[in-house]
Design a protein around this motif. Sequence first.
Motif, short mmCIF file in Angstrom:
data_model
loop_
_atom_site.label_atom_id
_atom_site.label_comp_id
_atom_site.label_asym_id
_atom_site.label_seq_id
_atom_site.Cartn_x
_atom_site.Cartn_y
_atom_site.Cartn_z
N ARG A 191 7.37 -47.55 -14.60
CA ARG A 191 8.62 -47.21 -13.89
C ARG A 191 8.33 -47.35 -12.40
O ARG A 191 7.39 -46.71 -11.89
CB ARG A 191 9.04 -45.76 -14.21
CG ARG A 191 9.17 -45.48 -15.70
CD ARG A 191 10.37 -46.22 -16.30
NE ARG A 191 10.44 -46.09 -17.74
CZ ARG A 191 10.34 -47.13 -18.58
NH1 ARG A 191 10.12 -48.36 -18.12
NH2 ARG A 191 10.47 -46.95 -19.87
N VAL A 193 9.57 -46.72 -8.79
CA VAL A 193 10.54 -45.91 -8.06
C VAL A 193 10.34 -46.12 -6.56
O VAL A 193 9.30 -45.73 -6.00
CB VAL A 193 10.36 -44.41 -8.40
CG1 VAL A 193 11.43 -43.58 -7.71
CG2 VAL A 193 10.36 -44.18 -9.91
N SER A 216 10.76 -51.04 -15.37
CA SER A 216 12.13 -50.91 -14.86
C SER A 216 12.09 -50.38 -13.43
O SER A 216 11.11 -49.74 -13.02
CB SER A 216 12.95 -49.99 -15.76
OG SER A 216 12.25 -48.79 -15.98
N HIS A 218 13.76 -48.14 -10.28
CA HIS A 218 14.53 -46.90 -10.09
C HIS A 218 14.56 -46.52 -8.62
O HIS A 218 13.73 -46.95 -7.85
CB HIS A 218 13.88 -45.76 -10.88
CG HIS A 218 13.75 -46.07 -12.34
ND1 HIS A 218 14.69 -45.71 -13.27
CD2 HIS A 218 12.79 -46.76 -13.01
CE1 HIS A 218 14.31 -46.16 -14.47
NE2 HIS A 218 13.17 -46.81 -14.33
N ARG A 219 15.53 -45.65 -8.32
CA ARG A 219 15.64 -45.15 -6.94
C ARG A 219 15.18 -43.71 -6.81
O ARG A 219 14.80 -43.29 -5.73
CB ARG A 219 17.10 -45.24 -6.46
CG ARG A 219 17.58 -46.63 -6.17
CD ARG A 219 16.85 -47.19 -4.94
NE ARG A 219 17.31 -48.52 -4.66
CZ ARG A 219 18.46 -48.80 -4.03
NH1 ARG A 219 19.22 -47.82 -3.60
NH2 ARG A 219 18.83 -50.03 -3.84
N SER A 220 15.26 -42.94 -7.90
CA SER A 220 14.89 -41.53 -7.74
C SER A 220 13.87 -41.09 -8.79
O SER A 220 13.84 -41.61 -9.91
CB SER A 220 16.14 -40.65 -7.82
OG SER A 220 16.52 -40.49 -9.17
N GLU A 222 13.85 -38.24 -10.21
CA GLU A 222 14.55 -37.49 -11.27
C GLU A 222 14.87 -38.38 -12.47
O GLU A 222 14.90 -37.92 -13.61
CB GLU A 222 15.85 -36.86 -10.72
CG GLU A 222 15.62 -35.65 -9.82
CD GLU A 222 14.90 -35.97 -8.50
OE1 GLU A 222 15.10 -37.09 -7.95
OE2 GLU A 222 14.13 -35.13 -8.02
N GLU A 223 15.09 -39.68 -12.23
CA GLU A 223 15.43 -40.58 -13.34
C GLU A 223 14.27 -40.73 -14.33
O GLU A 223 14.47 -41.11 -15.46
CB GLU A 223 15.76 -42.00 -12.80
CG GLU A 223 17.07 -42.07 -12.04
CD GLU A 223 17.20 -43.44 -11.33
OE1 GLU A 223 16.88 -44.48 -11.94
OE2 GLU A 223 17.61 -43.42 -10.15
N VAL A 224 13.04 -40.48 -13.86
CA VAL A 224 11.88 -40.80 -14.71
C VAL A 224 10.98 -39.60 -15.02
O VAL A 224 10.15 -39.67 -15.93
CB VAL A 224 11.01 -41.91 -14.07
CG1 VAL A 224 11.81 -43.18 -13.85
CG2 VAL A 224 10.38 -41.44 -12.76
N GLU A 227 9.98 -38.44 -18.65
CA GLU A 227 9.36 -39.31 -19.66
C GLU A 227 7.94 -39.74 -19.32
O GLU A 227 7.24 -40.29 -20.17
CB GLU A 227 10.22 -40.56 -19.90
CG GLU A 227 10.29 -41.49 -18.72
CD GLU A 227 10.70 -42.93 -19.04
OE1 GLU A 227 10.41 -43.41 -20.16
OE2 GLU A 227 11.32 -43.55 -18.17
N TYR A 254 10.83 -39.52 -0.50
CA TYR A 254 10.45 -38.85 -1.75
C TYR A 254 9.58 -37.64 -1.44
O TYR A 254 8.70 -37.71 -0.58
CB TYR A 254 9.69 -39.81 -2.67
CG TYR A 254 10.52 -40.99 -3.09
CD1 TYR A 254 11.69 -40.80 -3.82
CD2 TYR A 254 10.17 -42.28 -2.72
CE1 TYR A 254 12.49 -41.88 -4.19
CE2 TYR A 254 10.96 -43.36 -3.07
CZ TYR A 254 12.12 -43.15 -3.80
OH TYR A 254 12.90 -44.22 -4.15
N THR A 260 10.18 -29.91 -8.64
CA THR A 260 10.33 -31.22 -9.29
C THR A 260 9.54 -31.23 -10.60
O THR A 260 9.96 -31.82 -11.60
CB THR A 260 9.75 -32.34 -8.38
OG1 THR A 260 10.02 -32.05 -7.03
CG2 THR A 260 10.25 -33.71 -8.77
#
Length: 315
Positions: A191, A193, A216, A218-220, A222-224, A227, A254, A260
């Motif tokens: 991932r 980010v 993939s 991502h920008r944040s 929190e999205e990852v 997992e 970040y 978090t």
Amino acid sequence: MEFRDRDVVSIRDFSRDELESIFSVAKKMEEEGYDRGLLRGKRISLLFYEPSTRTRLSFEAAANSLGADTLWFAGVEGTSVMKGETLKDTIETVANYSDAIVIRHPYDGAARWAAEVTTRRTLRGEKKVPVINGGDGRNEHPTQTMLDLYSILVTQGKIDGITVALVGDLKYGRTVHSFAYALGMYRCRIRLVAPEALQMPPHVLSYLESRGVEYSLHRSIEEVIGEVDVLYMTRIQKERFPDENEYNRVRGIYRVSKRTLQGAKPNMRLMHPLPRVDEISPDADEDFRSYYFKQAGNGVPVRAALLAMVLEGSR
Ligand code: NCD
């Protein structure tokens, strides 16, 4: 698999089997202790044209643990670089004092180039002096990746099958380039980010695609966060930005805090090559998932294993 006199310039110069043999030597050294006689009489030069704390000191600790002597400069102040000496001339000179050279330099490709000019004149003719890349510009930092992978093995018990998030400055950060290349040798999910302007460079993405790695963008965080098995934070590389305004637009973007981490799995480990600026708040240090200082500690056995293998051959 032969390590003797090998240059360590890119992580891609090594196969997965070769990396794993470094990790098993490192583990053995950690468990059984360092043999102070192993590199007695060897001289290792540490030429650091850029600031460093962990890379230089852990190379020095590793070399000394095995009985080798170290010669070094940290910053070009006080060297003939200030008089205009070229990299080639410095390296050619130092090669004549050294059994191996570790170099950190602000220019991409400096380590590869240095590796091409390092021979030492001996009574029996010329001898190749191996060059180890301690970070070249925004290109690569292969020995950091070795200790990062070792840290994953120690904490997760495996590298295959895990999900790793690389967060922060994926454009200018050399550690994440080498790390992504290495993860591509394993069956990991990645991932990435980052703000759009600091995403992973296309040449690394096409490598991941060529290896069939599932990744993939991502920008944040929190999205990852829920997992991932490893959250790998990085510093925004202020010194590599061509324009300070651009840096100001992304600085502090970040920040991982104790809060978090509430959304993370129990087995997740928070890693960072360090130094951190503000991307991990100090209140996260007490969380049991925070691993960055131990990760830095792993630099000693991994670099000792590498030095032993490059100077004494595979064992
Ligand atoms: C890194 C580097 O120099 O690339 N530091 C290190 O070697 N642990 C990371 C950084 O400077 O942000």
